[in-house]
Design a protein around this motif. Sequence first.
Motif, PDB file in Angstrom:
ATOM      1  N   VAL A  68     135.561 -76.765 -35.971  1.00  0.00           N
ATOM      2  CA  VAL A  68     134.701 -76.437 -37.112  1.00  0.00           C
ATOM      3  C   VAL A  68     133.222 -76.635 -36.809  1.00  0.00           C
ATOM      4  O   VAL A  68     132.369 -76.255 -37.605  1.00  0.00           O
ATOM      5  N   TYR A 128     128.260 -86.523 -29.972  1.00  0.00           N
ATOM      6  CA  TYR A 128     128.831 -85.448 -30.775  1.00  0.00           C
ATOM      7  C   TYR A 128     127.722 -84.814 -31.630  1.00  0.00           C
ATOM      8  O   TYR A 128     126.871 -85.519 -32.154  1.00  0.00           O
ATOM      9  N   LEU A 156     130.280 -88.621 -36.046  1.00  0.00           N
ATOM     10  CA  LEU A 156     130.998 -87.349 -36.232  1.00  0.00           C
ATOM     11  C   LEU A 156     132.293 -87.328 -35.439  1.00  0.00           C
ATOM     12  O   LEU A 156     132.384 -87.896 -34.350  1.00  0.00           O
ATOM     13  N   PHE A 157     133.281 -86.623 -35.992  1.00  0.00           N
ATOM     14  CA  PHE A 157     134.496 -86.292 -35.255  1.00  0.00           C
ATOM     15  C   PHE A 157     135.013 -84.979 -35.836  1.00  0.00           C
ATOM     16  O   PHE A 157     135.100 -84.823 -37.044  1.00  0.00           O
ATOM     17  N   ALA A 158     135.326 -84.020 -34.960  1.00  0.00           N
ATOM     18  CA  ALA A 158     135.707 -82.693 -35.468  1.00  0.00           C
ATOM     19  C   ALA A 158     136.964 -82.163 -34.800  1.00  0.00           C
ATOM     20  O   ALA A 158     137.237 -82.457 -33.628  1.00  0.00           O
ATOM     21  N   THR A 159     137.727 -81.384 -35.553  1.00  0.00           N
ATOM     22  CA  THR A 159     138.874 -80.641 -35.030  1.00  0.00           C
ATOM     23  C   THR A 159     138.763 -79.217 -35.585  1.00  0.00           C
ATOM     24  O   THR A 159     137.777 -78.859 -36.215  1.00  0.00           O
ATOM     25  N   TYR A 178     139.143 -79.920 -39.616  1.00  0.00           N
ATOM     26  CA  TYR A 178     138.215 -80.733 -40.408  1.00  0.00           C
ATOM     27  C   TYR A 178     137.086 -81.312 -39.565  1.00  0.00           C
ATOM     28  O   TYR A 178     137.168 -81.388 -38.347  1.00  0.00           O
ATOM     29  N   LEU A 179     136.051 -81.718 -40.287  1.00  0.00           N
ATOM     30  CA  LEU A 179     134.970 -82.519 -39.715  1.00  0.00           C
ATOM     31  C   LEU A 179     134.987 -83.848 -40.458  1.00  0.00           C
ATOM     32  O   LEU A 179     135.152 -83.863 -41.681  1.00  0.00           O
TER      33      LEU A 179
END
Lengths: 217, 275
Positions: free
Chosen positions: A42, A181, B49-52, B55-56
């Motif tokens: 995303v 990030y 932050l962590f994202a896939t 989702y964020l």
Amino acid sequence: MENFSLTTKNTLKVTENSFIITFNEKLDFIPTQFIMIETPSVVRKPFALGEWFNDLAIGVEVIGKGTAYIVEQKALKVHGPLGKGFVPPSGKGAMIATPACLAIAFDLHQRYDCDVFIGSVEKLLAEIPFEVVYGNDEFVELLESLSGYDWFYVVGSDQMEKVAFDLLRQKAPVYISFNEYMACGIGACRGCAIQTKEGIKHVCIDGPVFRGDLVWN
Amino acid sequence: MELNPPLIIASGVGGMGEYLKLIDPKYIGAYTLKTITLFPKEGNLPPRLFATQEYLMNNIGLENVGIDAFIEKLNNNQYEELFEKTKVIFSLGGDDAQEYKRVAQKIAPYEDHFEAIEVNFSCPNVKKGGLNILSDLSSLQDLLIYMRKVLKGFLIAKIGVEGIFVEQIAQILKDHAWNGITLINTIRGLQIVNDKVFKGGLSGPILKPIALRAVYEVKNRAPELYVIGSGGIMCEKDADDFFKVGADAISLGTAIYKDPHIVERIAKHIGRCYG
């Protein structure tokens, strides 16, 4: 800064997981500036801009779905160039990088008076115009042997950067490219914060390169 | 509030207008600024932050310059270009009810600059304020009454789905003459990242069914409220779904991180289908 597409000219496999992607387009940028590239995630992911024998290039280490996607594409949606970029101090420098950072190393080497040393744990599958050391022990030996430089610039994994910083910091200022990030890359989200001795800084707009001793003890 | 298109850039995501470098303002109905609190906030310690793909998760912690510095910048015309290009919504926050009141007092003389004031009652990433304000209904009502008295313009509450049913808070907002509600803010989440606990607010596609349900329930309970649907809108179809359940406008957040061009695509779609 613009939102645009880059089309892949060539994908050079440097190690089993590291690639140099060259593009058909040209772009004006300052060394170490980066672009944000769309992936299945995303959020877009940051990649430092570089050059590989007259072509605009980035280096990619495949570590998951997003980086694998980038290597497979013929065209990439991006925005950039972003970040302050890095203008080294005067004098002769040395850049220490991993194979995934060859494009940025090539660019810096073209523009400034600096030697380039590549540290790799894997055999290189492509011919490169720089000295390579293989293995962790040899990498440490190399760093310990470096002398006579006015500055160092280190770019690679967090762990590699910290090792290099600790071994080089007494010799000359060490500049580090930070790998936080990011979501936007333009200073809007404030996600890429790092704690420095001058308070919170943001890698996307204040960096991505900082003096190591500003961030690490 | 008349927005053309009825498409808003969500608070936090768009910073203080930075995305106008990448998005043509004619496709933006209004741009919501990052939440401003009484005192400056440095934000939470990294990582943030962590994202896939689904989702964020963010743990920014309302990093902002504070209301006094914001007003100084406003007076120095630092946001003039933003105001020239698009309508702007001010996002108001605080650590406790008293701070919300003081920020409201300070921004009140400048209300004319803004299309609306959105009050952030739902940030999940601060220890005080944000989401916690909803936990005490009587002090919340006192706060709503006070802010309605101080702020004369279009007043919106940004609400999450934790702490209280959204239709219940919508009824309270309506009873106190608030104009609108933004549904929904991020939801508290947790992920193990590099063997460490990472806590933050979830956004992105994973939120869409939850946000749709919230809009649906609120529009049924309080149809007079202007409802801004927000949560997981990543494409034209997502926007359609929010309008179908009663949203008056949509708010884009995480989607602009993936592709800023999505704003133009959805705005054009809205123009074709609802214009």
